[in-house]
Scaffold this motif. Structure first.
Motif, mmCIF file in Angstrom:
data_model
loop_
_atom_site.group_PDB
_atom_site.id
_atom_site.type_symbol
_atom_site.label_atom_id
_atom_site.label_comp_id
_atom_site.label_asym_id
_atom_site.label_seq_id
_atom_site.Cartn_x
_atom_site.Cartn_y
_atom_site.Cartn_z
ATOM 1 N N LYS A 1 0.841 -1.199 0.000
ATOM 2 C CA LYS A 1 0.000 0.000 0.000
ATOM 3 C C LYS A 1 0.870 1.240 0.000
ATOM 4 O O LYS A 1 1.887 1.303 0.700
ATOM 5 N N ILE A 2 0.462 2.239 -0.794
ATOM 6 C CA ILE A 2 1.102 3.559 -0.788
ATOM 7 C C ILE A 2 -0.003 4.594 -0.674
ATOM 8 O O ILE A 2 -0.951 4.607 -1.465
ATOM 9 N N THR A 3 0.130 5.463 0.318
ATOM 10 C CA THR A 3 -0.859 6.510 0.551
ATOM 11 C C THR A 3 -0.165 7.863 0.536
ATOM 12 O O THR A 3 0.874 8.039 1.190
ATOM 13 N N LEU A 4 -0.725 8.802 -0.209
ATOM 14 C CA LEU A 4 -0.242 10.179 -0.210
ATOM 15 C C LEU A 4 -0.914 10.893 0.954
ATOM 16 O O LEU A 4 -2.143 10.941 1.035
ATOM 17 N N ASN A 5 -0.116 11.414 1.873
ATOM 18 C CA ASN A 5 -0.666 12.073 3.064
ATOM 19 C C ASN A 5 -1.047 13.516 2.782
ATOM 20 O O ASN A 5 -0.456 14.176 1.932
ATOM 21 N N GLU A 6 -2.016 13.994 3.504
ATOM 22 C CA GLU A 6 -2.415 15.403 3.506
ATOM 23 C C GLU A 6 -2.674 15.969 2.111
ATOM 24 O O GLU A 6 -2.126 16.995 1.723
ATOM 25 N N ALA A 7 -3.523 15.298 1.367
ATOM 26 C CA ALA A 7 -3.909 15.775 0.036
ATOM 27 C C ALA A 7 -5.272 16.462 0.111
ATOM 28 O O ALA A 7 -6.047 16.223 1.034
ATOM 29 N N GLN A 8 -5.544 17.310 -0.863
ATOM 30 C CA GLN A 8 -6.860 17.937 -0.971
ATOM 31 C C GLN A 8 -7.418 17.687 -2.358
ATOM 32 O O GLN A 8 -6.709 17.801 -3.362
ATOM 33 N N ILE A 9 -8.704 17.376 -2.400
ATOM 34 C CA ILE A 9 -9.435 17.112 -3.637
ATOM 35 C C ILE A 9 -10.358 18.306 -3.869
ATOM 36 O O ILE A 9 -10.907 18.867 -2.922
ATOM 37 N N PRO A 10 -10.574 18.727 -5.120
ATOM 38 C CA PRO A 10 -11.432 19.887 -5.360
ATOM 39 C C PRO A 10 -12.882 19.637 -4.964
ATOM 40 O O PRO A 10 -13.434 18.570 -5.204
ATOM 41 N N ALA A 11 -13.486 20.657 -4.348
ATOM 42 C CA ALA A 11 -14.898 20.610 -3.954
ATOM 43 C C ALA A 11 -15.754 21.446 -4.893
ATOM 44 O O ALA A 11 -16.973 21.366 -4.878
ATOM 45 N N GLY A 12 -15.103 22.279 -5.717
ATOM 46 C CA GLY A 12 -15.830 23.153 -6.625
ATOM 47 C C GLY A 12 -14.883 24.108 -7.328
ATOM 48 O O GLY A 12 -13.660 23.996 -7.197
#
Length: 182
Positions: free
Chosen positions: A63-74
């Motif tokens: 498993k590889i997880t990118l920490n502290e990411a943000q996805i667009p909400a709008g």
């Protein structure tokens, strides 16, 4: 509300969706459009490769997880900027285990996220033997991650640690669709 279009959960929070903004273009039947409709990418693409030293020959990545990411909400239609969701981890790979070779190879799916305001990102990596928390990857070419750029992060496994190295790569573009509208 006030020029902001919210996606209302139509964009998954997994980093798989690209968001483009084209801005206003004005025209009508009697007044032809003179501007070119140009789209700009609002996100940063992160791709991950893995490699190993000879000493880490039996390494399996689970498993590889990118920490502290943000996805667009709008999108704010007035400024052309993305509106961001809360900070959360984004999974790049989660599977039964992939053997790591000495030759760098891609793993998982690229993710598209908010550009960080600095030049360091962190990953959690699970192997068949260990869990490595907050593995650092730093880009040297830019002072911060930039929207519209694709970064390739190579994680190199040794017997006791992982090191991260970043490079900038071209963002692949799709073929022109060639549609005309009248």
């Amino acid at each position: 509300v006030h020029g902001i279009v919210h996606f209302n959960n139509t964009v998954p929070k997994d980093g798989t969706q690209e968001v483009l903004y084209g801005g206003p273009v004005v025209g009508s039947k009697n007044q032809p459009i003179t501007q070119v409709l140009e789209f700009k990418r609002l996100l940063t693409k992160i791709k991950v490769k893995v490699s190993r030293t000879t000493a880490a020959e039996n390494t399996l990545v689970k498993k590889i997880t990118l920490n502290e990411a943000q996805i667009p909400a709008g999108i704010n239609l007035t400024s052309g900027e993305a509106v961001w969701n809360e900070i959360l981890p984004v999974t790049i790979y989660d599977g039964a285990g992939i053997p790591v070779t000495q030759v760098s190879g891609s793993i998982g799916s690229p993710v598209m996220v908010c550009p960080w305001r600095n030049n360091i990102i962190y990953f959690d990596v699970e192997t068949g033997e260990n869990i490595f928390r907050n593995v650092e990857a730093k880009i040297d070419q830019d002072e911060s991650f930039i929207a519209g750029k694709a970064y390739t992060i190579t994680l190199t496994f040794t017997t006791t640690s992982i090191t991260g190295q970043a490079s900038i790569a071209a963002w692949e573009t799709g073929d022109d669709s060639g549609h005309e509208f009248e």
